[in-house]
Write an enzyme that holds these catalytic residues in place. Structure first.
Site, PDB file in Angstrom:
ATOM      1  N   HIS A   1      -8.377  -4.185  -1.596  1.00  0.00           N
ATOM      2  CA  HIS A   1      -7.197  -3.621  -0.913  1.00  0.00           C
ATOM      3  C   HIS A   1      -6.746  -4.420   0.313  1.00  0.00           C
ATOM      4  CE1 HIS A   1      -4.085  -0.817  -1.073  1.00  0.00           C
ATOM      5  NE2 HIS A   1      -4.255  -0.444   0.330  1.00  0.00           N
TER       6      HIS A   1
ATOM      7  N   ASP B   1      -9.129  -3.581  -6.564  1.00  0.00           N
ATOM      8  CA  ASP B   1      -8.540  -2.476  -5.698  1.00  0.00           C
ATOM      9  C   ASP B   1      -8.575  -1.001  -6.250  1.00  0.00           C
ATOM     10  OD1 ASP B   1      -6.221  -0.851  -4.410  1.00  0.00           O
ATOM     11  OD2 ASP B   1      -5.495  -2.960  -3.739  1.00  0.00           O
TER      12      ASP B   1
ATOM     13  N   SER C   1       0.960  -1.299  -0.101  1.00  0.00           N
ATOM     14  CA  SER C   1      -0.042   0.195  -0.066  1.00  0.00           C
ATOM     15  C   SER C   1       1.036   1.438  -0.015  1.00  0.00           C
ATOM     16  CB  SER C   1      -0.950   0.058   1.207  1.00  0.00           C
ATOM     17  OG  SER C   1      -2.068   1.013   0.945  1.00  0.00           O
TER      18      SER C   1
END
Length: 318
Positions: free
Chosen positions: A289, A259, A161
Site C-alpha cells: 500500500h 495491498d 487510499s
C-alpha cells in the site's frame, strides 16, 4: 507473504515504517502521530512552475467552510482541465499537504489546476461529513469554473487510499444528483469496501505491510461506528457497496499486488466493466500500500504514474 516477494526497490523504506497495527489501543493524537511519522519519510521539493494557494469553500448543509489547497501551473492554458484531489489517511488522518509532491507534479506534467480537499476527519466527524465536504468542493469548482479558468467538461476526481474511496463515492453522488458531469475518476489503491474490515476474504497474506487488517478495521469503525461491515452501509460511505455502476465516468484503478485492497479494487473494476464503464486496471507487482508515495523514484512507481497520466490524457484528448 514474505518480504522476498516485495519489489527490491520498495524494501528499504519498510525498515523505517511505523507499525499501523494496534491503532485501536492508541489515543487519537497517537494514531495521527503514526500517520505523521510515516509522512515524514516522504521527500518532496517544490516545483518552480506551480503556484500553490488556499481557498475556503462553503460547506454543505451549514457545515463549516472547507479548506482547499490549489495547485496552478504558471503557464496554465485557458479552459484547462481541473482535478478535485482527495488525500488519504484512513479517513482519520492526513491533510492536503501530504500530497504536495504528487499534486505539484501532476499539475506541472498535465497542465491541470488541482483542488485538494481538506475534508473533516473521523471519528470527530463521522459519515457523511467527509463526502459532503468533497461534494462541496466539486460544486464550487463547477460553479466558479469561468473565474477559475477551467473547463466544466474536463473536471476529474482523483485520490489515493481513503481518498480513492471518497473519489469513487463522489463519482456516485455526482452521477445520482445529476448536477455535475465528471470526465474521469482516478482511483489509486482505493479504500472501497468496509466489509474488508470484518471478513477474511482478501486472504491472510494481503495487507501484511503498511496498511494492515487491524488498521483498516479501526479506520472504518471510526468513520461508520459499530455499523462498519454490517448490511446497512450506504454506497456514498463505501463505494464498493454500490450495486448500480452504470453511467460512471471513465476510470483508472491502480493497486499493488500485496495491498489489502487488491481484491475489493479488482472486484470494483470488474463490475465497472460489466456496467460498460471504460475502465483501465493496473496491478503493480511486489507493491504494498502507498508504495509510490514512499518510493516515488522507483521504476515501477514512475511507470505507475505514467500509466494513469496517459489514461487521463487519452480520455480528455490532451
Amino acid at each position: 507473504m514474505p518480504k522476498s516477494v516485495v519489489n527490491p526497490e520498495f524494501l528499504p523504506i519498510l525498515e523505517k515504517m511505523p507499525s499501523f497495527d494496534g491503532l485501536s489501543s492508541l489515543s487519537l493524537p497517537e494514531v495521527r502521530e503514526v500517520f505523521l511519522t510515516s509522512v515524514r519519510l516522504i521527500e518532496g521539493r517544490p516545483l518552480p512552475d506551480v503556484i500553490t494557494r488556499e481557498e475556503y469553500v462553503p460547506g454543505l448543509n451549514n457545515a463549516p467552510d472547507v479548506r482547499v489547497v490549489v495547485y496552478t501551473p504558471r503557464e496554465v492554458q485557458p479552459n484547462a482541465p481541473a482535478m478535485v484531489y482527495i488525500h488519504g489517511g484512513g479517513l482519520v488522518s492526513g491533510h492536503p499537504e501530504v500530497d504536495d509532491p504528487k499534486c505539484q507534479k501532476l499539475a506541472s506534467d498535465l497542465g491541470f489546476q488541482i483542488f485538494s480537499v481538506d475534508y473533516r476527519l473521523a471519528p470527530e466527524v463521522k459519515y457523511p461529513g467527509a463526502i459532503e465536504d468533497c461534494y462541496a468542493v466539486l460544486k464550487w469548482v463547477h460553479e466558479n469554473a469561468s473565474t477559475l479558468g477551467i473547463s466544466r467538461d474536463k473536471v476529474v476526481v482523483a485520490g489515493e487510499s481513503a481518498g480513492g474511496g471518497l473519489s469513487a463515492a463522489l463519482s456516485l453522488m455526482a452521477r445520482d444528483k445529476k448536477e455535475y458531469k465528471l470526465a474521469f475518476q482516478l482511483l489509486i489503491y482505493p479504500m472501497l469496501d468496509d466489509r474488508t474490515a470484518v471478513n477474511s476474504d482478501p486472504g491472510a497474506n494481503f495487507g501484511e505491510f503498511v496498511w494492515t487488517r487491524s488498521a483498516n478495521k479501526y479506520a472504518w469503525q471510526a468513520y461508520l461506528g459499530d455499523k462498519a461491515g454490517g448490511p446497512q452501509t450506504p454506497p456514498y460511505a463505501a463505494a464498493g457497496r454500490a450495486t448500480d455502476l452504470a453511467g460512471l465516468p471513465p476510470t483508472f484503478i491502480g493497486v499493488g499486488s500485496m495491498d489489502l485492497f487488491l481484491k475489493e479494487d479488482l472486484d470494483y473494476a470488474t463490475r465497472l466493466m460489466a456496467a460498460a464503464v471504460p475502465t483501465e486496471v493496473m496491478v503493480v507487482p511486489g507493491a504494498y500500500h502507498v508504495f509510490d508515495m514512499y518510493v516515488p523514484d522507483a521504476e515501477l512507481s514512475r511507470r505507475f504514474m505514467d500509466a494513469y497520466c496517459a489514461a487521463l490524457k487519452r480520455t480528455l484528448n490532451l
